[in-house]
Motif scaffolding. Structure first.
Motif, PDB file in Angstrom:
ATOM      1  N   THR A 194     -33.578  56.910 163.803  1.00 55.24           N
ATOM      2  CA  THR A 194     -33.003  57.253 162.502  1.00 55.24           C
ATOM      3  C   THR A 194     -33.450  56.283 161.409  1.00 55.24           C
ATOM      4  O   THR A 194     -33.429  56.619 160.229  1.00 55.24           O
ATOM      5  N   ILE A 195     -33.845  55.062 161.809  1.00 54.52           N
ATOM      6  CA  ILE A 195     -34.296  54.072 160.842  1.00 54.52           C
ATOM      7  C   ILE A 195     -35.813  54.085 160.719  1.00 54.52           C
ATOM      8  O   ILE A 195     -36.369  53.957 159.622  1.00 54.52           O
ATOM      9  N   THR A 196     -36.498  54.286 161.826  1.00 54.16           N
ATOM     10  CA  THR A 196     -37.948  54.118 161.829  1.00 54.16           C
ATOM     11  C   THR A 196     -38.717  55.343 161.359  1.00 54.16           C
ATOM     12  O   THR A 196     -39.882  55.219 160.957  1.00 54.16           O
ATOM     13  N   ALA A 197     -38.126  56.580 161.412  1.00 56.45           N
ATOM     14  CA  ALA A 197     -38.888  57.803 161.050  1.00 56.45           C
ATOM     15  C   ALA A 197     -39.366  57.778 159.598  1.00 56.45           C
ATOM     16  O   ALA A 197     -40.557  58.028 159.326  1.00 56.45           O
ATOM     17  N   PRO A 198     -38.512  57.514 158.546  1.00 51.90           N
ATOM     18  CA  PRO A 198     -39.016  57.485 157.163  1.00 51.90           C
ATOM     19  C   PRO A 198     -40.071  56.399 156.959  1.00 51.90           C
ATOM     20  O   PRO A 198     -41.049  56.598 156.239  1.00 51.90           O
ATOM     21  N   ILE A 199     -39.872  55.267 157.595  1.00 44.38           N
ATOM     22  CA  ILE A 199     -40.832  54.171 157.429  1.00 44.38           C
ATOM     23  C   ILE A 199     -42.163  54.542 158.068  1.00 44.38           C
ATOM     24  O   ILE A 199     -43.239  54.234 157.541  1.00 44.38           O
ATOM     25  N   ALA A 200     -42.119  55.218 159.205  1.00 48.88           N
ATOM     26  CA  ALA A 200     -43.358  55.641 159.862  1.00 48.88           C
ATOM     27  C   ALA A 200     -44.136  56.625 158.982  1.00 48.88           C
ATOM     28  O   ALA A 200     -45.374  56.590 158.929  1.00 48.88           O
ATOM     29  N   ALA A 201     -43.403  57.535 158.249  1.00 53.86           N
ATOM     30  CA  ALA A 201     -44.082  58.488 157.361  1.00 53.86           C
ATOM     31  C   ALA A 201     -44.801  57.757 156.230  1.00 53.86           C
ATOM     32  O   ALA A 201     -45.959  58.072 155.887  1.00 53.86           O
ATOM     33  N   ILE A 202     -44.137  56.797 155.595  1.00 53.56           N
ATOM     34  CA  ILE A 202     -44.769  56.020 154.522  1.00 53.56           C
ATOM     35  C   ILE A 202     -45.959  55.250 155.072  1.00 53.56           C
ATOM     36  O   ILE A 202     -47.012  55.147 154.418  1.00 53.56           O
ATOM     37  N   THR A 203     -45.829  54.726 156.292  1.00 55.43           N
ATOM     38  CA  THR A 203     -46.928  53.966 156.886  1.00 55.43           C
ATOM     39  C   THR A 203     -48.160  54.839 157.080  1.00 55.43           C
ATOM     40  O   THR A 203     -49.301  54.405 156.844  1.00 55.43           O
ATOM     41  N   GLY A 204     -47.967  56.112 157.515  1.00 58.14           N
ATOM     42  CA  GLY A 204     -49.109  57.015 157.708  1.00 58.14           C
ATOM     43  C   GLY A 204     -49.839  57.300 156.402  1.00 58.14           C
ATOM     44  O   GLY A 204     -51.078  57.280 156.352  1.00 58.14           O
ATOM     45  N   ILE A 205     -49.083  57.587 155.315  1.00 62.48           N
ATOM     46  CA  ILE A 205     -49.716  57.834 154.015  1.00 62.48           C
ATOM     47  C   ILE A 205     -50.461  56.595 153.545  1.00 62.48           C
ATOM     48  O   ILE A 205     -51.590  56.672 153.035  1.00 62.48           O
ATOM     49  N   ALA A 206     -49.818  55.414 153.681  1.00 63.57           N
ATOM     50  CA  ALA A 206     -50.469  54.186 153.239  1.00 63.57           C
ATOM     51  C   ALA A 206     -51.756  53.937 154.002  1.00 63.57           C
ATOM     52  O   ALA A 206     -52.765  53.491 153.424  1.00 63.57           O
ATOM     53  N   ARG A 223     -40.764  63.100 150.654  1.00 65.90           N
ATOM     54  CA  ARG A 223     -39.383  62.605 150.601  1.00 65.90           C
ATOM     55  C   ARG A 223     -38.599  63.366 151.663  1.00 65.90           C
ATOM     56  O   ARG A 223     -38.313  64.557 151.514  1.00 65.90           O
ATOM     57  N   ILE A 224     -38.181  62.711 152.746  1.00 64.91           N
ATOM     58  CA  ILE A 224     -37.571  63.402 153.879  1.00 64.91           C
ATOM     59  C   ILE A 224     -36.133  62.961 154.115  1.00 64.91           C
ATOM     60  O   ILE A 224     -35.524  63.342 155.129  1.00 64.91           O
ATOM     61  N   SER A 225     -35.559  62.174 153.229  1.00 62.72           N
ATOM     62  CA  SER A 225     -34.166  61.742 153.402  1.00 62.72           C
ATOM     63  C   SER A 225     -33.580  61.406 152.048  1.00 62.72           C
ATOM     64  O   SER A 225     -34.273  61.410 151.026  1.00 62.72           O
ATOM     65  N   GLU A 226     -32.262  61.163 152.039  1.00 64.88           N
ATOM     66  CA  GLU A 226     -31.561  60.833 150.793  1.00 64.88           C
ATOM     67  C   GLU A 226     -30.829  59.485 150.970  1.00 64.88           C
ATOM     68  O   GLU A 226     -29.621  59.401 150.871  1.00 64.88           O
ATOM     69  N   ASP A 227     -31.595  58.474 151.237  1.00 68.07           N
ATOM     70  CA  ASP A 227     -31.005  57.139 151.414  1.00 68.07           C
ATOM     71  C   ASP A 227     -31.963  56.099 150.867  1.00 68.07           C
ATOM     72  O   ASP A 227     -32.828  56.419 150.033  1.00 68.07           O
ATOM     73  N   GLU A 228     -31.817  54.877 151.315  1.00 71.02           N
ATOM     74  CA  GLU A 228     -32.706  53.834 150.840  1.00 71.02           C
ATOM     75  C   GLU A 228     -34.155  54.133 151.155  1.00 71.02           C
ATOM     76  O   GLU A 228     -35.071  53.733 150.410  1.00 71.02           O
ATOM     77  N   ALA A 229     -34.427  54.846 152.248  1.00 70.94           N
ATOM     78  CA  ALA A 229     -35.799  55.223 152.582  1.00 70.94           C
ATOM     79  C   ALA A 229     -36.388  56.139 151.513  1.00 70.94           C
ATOM     80  O   ALA A 229     -37.581  56.045 151.192  1.00 70.94           O
ATOM     81  N   ALA A 230     -35.553  57.058 150.950  1.00 67.58           N
ATOM     82  CA  ALA A 230     -36.040  57.935 149.873  1.00 67.58           C
ATOM     83  C   ALA A 230     -36.401  57.108 148.642  1.00 67.58           C
ATOM     84  O   ALA A 230     -37.426  57.366 147.977  1.00 67.58           O
ATOM     85  N   ASP A 231     -35.595  56.106 148.309  1.00 69.03           N
ATOM     86  CA  ASP A 231     -35.933  55.227 147.189  1.00 69.03           C
ATOM     87  C   ASP A 231     -37.234  54.491 147.453  1.00 69.03           C
ATOM     88  O   ASP A 231     -38.045  54.267 146.535  1.00 69.03           O
TER      89      ASP A 231
END
Length: 678
Positions: free
Chosen positions: A179-191, A206-214
């Protein structure tokens, strides 16, 4: 190459590390606290057991009953952890013991100081046995150290608990970590794609509505800003690179110059430090030499003035018309003058010998010297001195054919010095044994044993110091304290060694080692040294000189604290011609304090170099006691250096008189302090 780890793996690592650290700290504290408590319990139990053993065996020790003690100790078999126990009597000898089955019966030869310790893996305890404040002996207990077994059990339990907790933490983080690593993994792939293709137009979903979305929004805005600035940066990169190269070259040049400067500064600093250290060493050597010279001059002044005091003092009495003397007194005073003159001549000769040796002006004639001839001459000279005190002198027969490499005159001087000291400081009816033995390749050891009082270890350490007579300054035997110093220097100049071993109450052995010209066999031919017997001597009593019966009025009481008999006799004779004075004497500071408190003299005369307690210490105790604090004190000493006089007056002496005594100044000082009293 280090393997790249994902955020998920790092999250698992962080959680597991945190859990492991928390478990380590908590389990460590719990285990450490329990082990410490258990250790104290073991030690307290061992101390309690020692106390019980002490109570049970005190009667056996008091009545010297080892059988009863062993029976009491055998009760310890009910304590399986107790491996051995022992009792030592008040002299430190093994009295009784107990050993558990299968344990070695080895015990320390003597008890150590009270307290706990370890012998291998076992715990040991020494505890004195006291009865009505009297120490009867010592208990020794050796017990199995159960702390190691308990520590092993705790470590196994802690390991099991830690493994179970870590496994639970790992399962939870693997289950919930996505639940914590999925948004970060998406940003890592684009980067990663943007870096690989340098296509800054791509955006992260944008796949969530939390700090990961910000974080995604910020990342996309950053990509847009980078896209705008990239073109401007690319145009200026070449200029920046060129300037960077120029700066790098300039920096390298500055670094090179700095290194050269640092090297020169380091060299100059090392030279300065070396010069400073050499200067400090020279200053320290000069200061030490100056102190040694001052101490030697002070000691020499004292030693020279002591016999001069008797010579000049008794000479003043003999030449004074105001002090009539009988023929018997003249003979007695003349003997004192003659005896002191001979002592002064011996002292001067030994000082001259020492000065020659230290200055390197002493020339030795090294040759083959027949030991038998030298020993025969020494025997002829030393036996009459020994016979006056009933002392037997035994010489060897097995080394008479030995040829030593030495100066014949100085070898004889060394042996006579050692033999005369052995006779001088021996007991009445004792023995002196000279022995020789092979000390190595072409080396011979000559030893002189006596049955005197022996020396303490502290006295042996100060044995070869000039003018140090090791507490014999007030004894009946004359000496200068220089003979052994000269002896050691002569032995060393002849390529030899000198040493001493001594046991208080048994005697001393002085030995020298010298080289041999040949190496004939040396046979033992000297009888065994008889067992020493130390006579018990009573404490010296205080002397008293009375006043003339025809004197008018009550004589004034004067106390003289002096350990030198000749100096005491001189003052007694001076006071004998003064009917207004009555003299009491004490041989040391303790006796002087006792007389001052009991007799309340009006004036106290005091030497400063007293046995056991110096004159300064005696004066300090007199001033602290209200009953004696007001009594005037006059220093009468051979310490005549200016700094000695200043120190004496600063310490509180009313007058400071130096030896040799000037009778007029002596009487003037006595009259002056008595006049102040009224």
């Amino acid at each position: 190459m280090i393997r790249r780890r994902s955020i998920r793996e790092k999250l698992v690592t962080i959680v597991m590390s945190t859990t492991a650290a928390a478990l380590t700290v908590s389990l460590g504290l719990v285990v450490a606290y329990d082990l410490r408590s258990y250790q104290r319990s073991l030690q307290n139990d061992l101390a309690t057991q020692a106390e019980l053993v002490g109570h049970m065996t005190s009667a056996a020790l008091a009545f010297d009953d080892p059988r009863l003690a062993r029976e009491n100790l055998s009760l310890l078999r009910t304590r399986p952890s107790l491996r051995a126990a022992a009792l030592y009597d008040e002299q430190g000898a093994l009295f009784a013991w107990y050993v558990a089955p299968g344990e070695p019966a080895t015990f320390p030869p003597s008890p150590r100081k009270e307290g706990r310790g370890k012998e291998g893996d076992d715990l040991v305890l020494y505890k004195p046995i006291k009865e009505n404040g009297e120490v009867l002996g010592t208990v020794y207990l050796r017990s199995e150290n159960l702390l190691v077994e308990r520590m092993r059990d705790y470590l196994l339990i802690a390991a099991g608990v830690a493994l179970l907790a870590l496994l639970t933490a790992w399962l939870l983080v693997r289950r919930l970590g996505h639940t914590i690593t999925a948004p970060i993994a998406a940003i890592t792939g684009i980067a990663r794609d943007v870096v690989a293709t340098r296509d800054y137009s791509r955006r992260a979903p944008r796949i969530s509505e939390d700090e990961a979305a910000d974080l995604v929004d910020s990342f996309n805005a950053m990509l847009a800003e980078i896209e705008l600035r990239t073109r401007a940066l690319e145009s200026s990169n070449r200029e920046i690179a060129r300037e960077a190269q120029e700066r790098a070259r300039a920096r390298q040049e500055v670094m090179r110059l700095n290194e050269q400067l640092e090297q020169r500064v380091h060299e100059r600093t090392m030279q300065l430090e070396l010069a400073n250290s050499e200067l400090e060493l020279a200053i320290e050597e000069a200061r030490a030499a100056n102190l040694a010279k001052s101490a030697f001059l002070s000691s020499m002044s004292h030693e020279l003035r002591t016999p001069l005091n008797a010579i000049l003092g008794f000479a003043q009495i003999l030449s004074s018309n105001a002090m009539p003397t009988t023929p018997e007194q003249k003979m007695e005073f003349s003997n004192h003058i003659l005896k002191s003159g001979r002592h002064l001549l011996t002292l001067i000769n030994e000082i001259l010998d020492l000065a020659k040796v230290e200055a390197g002006a002493l020339t030795l004639s090294m040759e083959a010297v027949g030991l038998g001839e030298v020993l025969a001459e020494c025997r002829t000279m030393i036996e009459p001195l020994a016979s006056t005190r009933g002392i037997r002198v035994l010489f060897p027969d097995g080394c008479l054919g030995v040829q030593l490499r030495a100066d014949r005159t100085r070898l004889k001087q060394v042996l006579l010095n050692l033999l005369s000291n052995a006779v001088k400081y021996n007991r009445e009816g004792g023995a002196v044994v000279l022995d020789c033995l092979d000390a190595g390749p072409r080396r011979l050891r000559l030893s002189v044993r006596d049955t005197g009082m022996g020396l303490e270890s502290s006295q042996v350490a100060a044995l070869f110091q000039p003018f140090n007579r090791l507490g014999q300054e007030g004894g009946t035997q004359e000496g200068t304290g220089i003979g052994l110093v000269v002896t050691r220097r002569l032995v060393e100049l002849m390529g030899g060694e000198i040493g001493v071993t001594s046991s208080p109450g048994v005697g001393s052995v002085f030995w020298i080692e010298l080289g041999m010209e040949g190496a004939p066999p040396i046979a033992a031919g000297v009888p065994a040294l008889p067992q020493a017997h130390v006579p018990q001597s009573a404490a010296p009593a205080a002397g008293e000189a009375g006043a003339d019966a025809d004197s008018g009025g009550e004589p004034r009481l004067v106390l003289y604290i002096e350990d030198n008999p000749a100096n005491l006799k001189l003052v007694q004779e001076i006071v004998r011609f003064r009917p207004d004075l009555r003299l009491l004497s004490a041989p040391d500071g303790h006796a002087g304090l006792a007389l001052a408190r009991s007799q309340h003299p009006e004036v106290i005369l005091m030497d400063l170099n007293l046995p056991g307690m110096s004159g300064f210490e005696v004066l300090a105790q007199l001033r602290r006691d209200p009953a004696t604090s007001a009594i005037p004190a006059i220093a009468l000493t051979a310490n005549a250096m200016p700094r000695d006089v200043e120190r004496g007056l600063a310490a509180g002496f009313d007058r400071y008189l130096t030896k040799p005594i000037d009778i007029d100044k002596f009487n003037e000082a006595i009259d002056g302090v008595l006049a102040q009293l009224g």
